[in-house]
Design a protein around this motif. Structure first.
Motif, short mmCIF file in Angstrom:
data_model
loop_
_atom_site.label_atom_id
_atom_site.label_comp_id
_atom_site.label_asym_id
_atom_site.label_seq_id
_atom_site.Cartn_x
_atom_site.Cartn_y
_atom_site.Cartn_z
N THR A 116 -10.34 19.30 55.08
CA THR A 116 -9.07 19.88 55.50
C THR A 116 -7.78 19.07 55.26
OG1 THR A 116 -10.50 20.38 57.42
CG2 THR A 116 -7.83 20.81 57.75
N ALA A 117 -8.09 17.61 55.39
CA ALA A 117 -6.87 16.71 54.97
C ALA A 117 -6.51 17.15 53.38
CB ALA A 117 -7.32 15.17 55.03
N GLU A 118 -7.64 17.24 52.53
CA GLU A 118 -7.57 17.28 51.15
C GLU A 118 -6.71 18.60 50.56
OE1 GLU A 118 -10.88 16.72 48.48
OE2 GLU A 118 -11.34 14.82 49.56
N ALA A 119 -7.10 19.58 51.37
CA ALA A 119 -6.58 21.05 51.17
C ALA A 119 -5.11 21.02 51.64
CB ALA A 119 -7.41 22.09 51.83
N GLN A 120 -4.84 20.29 52.64
CA GLN A 120 -3.45 20.31 53.31
C GLN A 120 -2.66 19.27 52.32
OE1 GLN A 120 -2.63 22.19 55.80
NE2 GLN A 120 -0.64 21.62 55.12
N ALA A 121 -3.17 18.09 51.71
CA ALA A 121 -2.33 17.42 50.78
C ALA A 121 -2.14 18.32 49.62
CB ALA A 121 -3.15 16.30 50.29
N HIS A 122 -3.20 19.17 49.21
CA HIS A 122 -2.94 20.07 47.92
C HIS A 122 -1.67 20.97 48.18
CE1 HIS A 122 -3.94 22.43 44.37
NE2 HIS A 122 -3.72 23.38 45.32
N LEU A 123 -1.63 21.58 49.28
CA LEU A 123 -0.70 22.55 49.74
C LEU A 123 0.81 21.90 49.86
CD1 LEU A 123 -2.67 24.99 52.27
CD2 LEU A 123 -1.82 25.38 50.10
N THR A 124 0.58 20.76 50.40
CA THR A 124 2.08 20.06 50.45
C THR A 124 2.57 19.79 49.17
OG1 THR A 124 1.27 18.97 52.41
CG2 THR A 124 3.19 18.00 51.51
N ARG A 125 1.72 19.34 48.04
CA ARG A 125 2.26 19.13 46.67
C ARG A 125 2.54 20.39 46.18
NH1 ARG A 125 1.82 15.74 42.52
NH2 ARG A 125 1.75 17.17 40.66
N ARG A 126 1.61 21.42 46.22
CA ARG A 126 2.29 22.61 45.63
C ARG A 126 3.56 23.01 46.03
NH1 ARG A 126 0.24 25.14 41.57
NH2 ARG A 126 1.19 27.00 42.17
N GLU A 127 3.82 22.83 47.46
CA GLU A 127 5.27 23.29 47.97
C GLU A 127 6.26 22.33 47.27
OE1 GLU A 127 6.62 23.06 52.45
OE2 GLU A 127 4.51 23.67 52.10
N GLU A 162 6.02 21.13 44.44
CA GLU A 162 5.97 21.66 42.71
C GLU A 162 6.65 22.84 42.77
OE1 GLU A 162 1.68 19.56 41.29
OE2 GLU A 162 1.86 21.68 41.54
N GLU A 163 6.45 23.65 43.71
CA GLU A 163 7.37 24.90 43.72
C GLU A 163 9.08 24.80 43.89
OE1 GLU A 163 7.29 28.38 42.49
OE2 GLU A 163 5.03 27.49 42.42
N SER A 164 9.24 23.84 44.71
CA SER A 164 10.74 23.76 44.82
C SER A 164 11.21 23.21 43.57
CB SER A 164 11.00 22.71 46.03
OG SER A 164 10.58 21.53 46.05
N LEU A 165 10.46 21.97 42.96
CA LEU A 165 11.02 21.41 41.90
C LEU A 165 11.11 22.58 40.61
CD1 LEU A 165 9.11 18.07 41.83
CD2 LEU A 165 11.45 18.66 42.12
N ARG A 166 10.08 23.24 40.60
CA ARG A 166 9.83 24.49 39.45
C ARG A 166 11.24 25.28 39.46
NH1 ARG A 166 4.96 25.82 40.15
NH2 ARG A 166 3.98 25.39 38.37
N LEU A 167 11.61 25.69 41.03
CA LEU A 167 12.61 26.52 41.00
C LEU A 167 13.92 25.81 40.78
CD1 LEU A 167 12.60 29.12 42.78
CD2 LEU A 167 13.50 28.00 44.48
N PRO A 172 -3.37 24.56 38.09
CA PRO A 172 -3.55 25.69 38.84
C PRO A 172 -3.29 25.57 40.36
CG PRO A 172 -5.56 24.92 38.26
CD PRO A 172 -4.63 23.95 37.54
N ALA A 173 -3.13 26.89 41.00
CA ALA A 173 -2.95 26.89 42.61
C ALA A 173 -4.37 27.10 42.88
CB ALA A 173 -2.18 27.95 42.79
N LEU A 174 -5.10 26.18 43.73
CA LEU A 174 -6.23 26.39 44.16
C LEU A 174 -6.28 26.84 45.49
CD1 LEU A 174 -7.74 22.60 43.24
CD2 LEU A 174 -7.92 24.80 42.11
N LEU A 175 -5.23 26.82 46.27
CA LEU A 175 -5.21 27.48 47.55
C LEU A 175 -3.66 28.25 47.69
CD1 LEU A 175 -6.13 24.59 49.69
CD2 LEU A 175 -7.58 26.74 49.51
#
Ligand SMILES: Nc1ncnc2c1ncn2[C@@H]1O[C@H](COP(=O)(O)OP(=O)(O)OP(=O)(O)O)[C@@H](O)[C@H]1O
Ligand SMILES: [Mg+2]
Length: 304
Positions: A252-263, A265-270, A219-222
């Motif tokens: 902050t570093a963890e949150a940023q890593a999560h967002l980068t990973r989400r991005e 994932e989103e492009s792969l999903r697309l 799930p998207a946490l952020l």
């Protein structure tokens, strides 16, 4: 058929599919062909013999049976069916003729394995199919095209005779609407690339591709594209937690890593969605896939 890159969840998804399709009093067969005993491990059972064995019951008196196909046993069964070898077949095994036959002609091995799946799929008793569905925990994406393209392989082996007839039968079943090859992937670069390649290959071979199953989705946490230290600090303070500089930096570093990973994932999903094929997402289950987890995945597959 369930394929996918190694470790993406083929065995788990195949088992969940077999359970789901057996709900409401139906009967399914879950088959593996790689000699790995993955089904037995998943269900916490002793290694499966070369025999169809009940491994789970479902609602309405439904059941899942499982079969680990061994190429050597399949060859003996096959020879026996066509040539009534009996004891001679057992003698053949003793002298290693079967190892020889399946090593010298790897295509023959695949004809035997897929041939057994076909036999189970089309088997009837009292005018009725024995299995409502047969689910194969298939070889991984890198080998699936070759594994299923039995006619091309055996055309080189046999110009006539029972092997040719058998492989033609398998080939036409694989290219019929009775077959669907589902492709399991994670939202990671390599599995997605292999899925895309396998789908292109299967399409070229005219073998029906089923669903793309995105496994282990988190799930998207952020949301948003960026997290600042100031935001994290404000959040910690609002929650009444200590906001030491080191804690803020780390979060902050963890949150940023999560967002980068989400991005990513989103492009792969697309990229997967652009194929325009039906997709199902299965969540990452905390603690891996146990029997309850299988029921959960089965329900999601069924109601997708
Ligand atoms: N949705 C999920 N949530 C949590 N864990 C999962 C999920 N799907 C699979 N796993 C775990 O991932 C691991 C690999 O799964 P599985 O054995 O089904 O993959 P596989 O593709 O069959 O692997 P292999 O290529 O080795 O045969 C297992 O430990 C399994 O429990
Ligand atoms: Mg497996």
């Amino acid at each position: 058929m369930v394929t996918g890159k190694g470790g993406t969840g083929k065995t788990s998804v195949a088992a969940a599919l077999a359970l789901g399709l057996a709900a409401g009093g139906r009967r399914t067969l879950l088959v593996e062909v790689e000699g790995r005993q993955g089904i037995a491990q998943l269900f916490g059972l002793d290694p499966l013999p070369y025999a169809e064995k009940r491994i789970a019951g479902t609602t309405g008196g439904g059941e899942v049976r499982a079969l680990a196909v061994d190429p050597e046993e399949a060859l003996l069964e096959y020879l026996d069916m066509f040539y009534k070898l009996g004891a001679a077949g057992r003698a053949l095994r003793k002298v290693g003729a079967i190892d020889f036959a399946t090593t010298i002609a790897p295509g023959l091995r695949d004809v035997l394995l897929t041939g057994k799946v076909k036999e189970a799929t089309t088997r009837a008793q009292d005018g009725r199919r024995v299995y409502d569905a047969v689910v194969l925990d298939a070889p991984p994406t890198g080998r699936i095209g070759r594994f299923l393209n039995v006619t091309a392989e055996t055309a080189r082996l046999a110009k006539m005779g029972p092997i040719k007839t058998q492989s033609e039968g398998v080939s036409s079943l694989l290219r019929s609407p009775m077959t669907a090859v589902h492709v399991v992937t994670l939202l990671e670069e390599m599995p997605v690339q292999e899925s895309l390649d396998a789908i292109a290959e299967l399409t070229d071979l005219h073998i029906p591709v089923g669903r793309i199953i995105v496994n282990g989705a988190r799930p998207a946490l952020l949301t948003g594209g960026k997290v600042t230290k100031a935001e994290v600090k404000r959040g910690l303070t609002a929650a009444g937690l200590p906001a030491a500089t080191a804690t803020v930096s780390q979060l902050t570093a963890e949150a940023q890593a999560h967002l980068t990973r989400r991005e990513l994932e989103e492009s792969l999903r697309l990229e997967l969605a652009e194929l325009g094929r039906p997709m199902i997402e299965l969540p990452q289950l905390p603690g891996g896939v146990d029997l309850d987890g299988l029921d959960d995945l089965a329900a999601r597959l069924l109601h997708a």
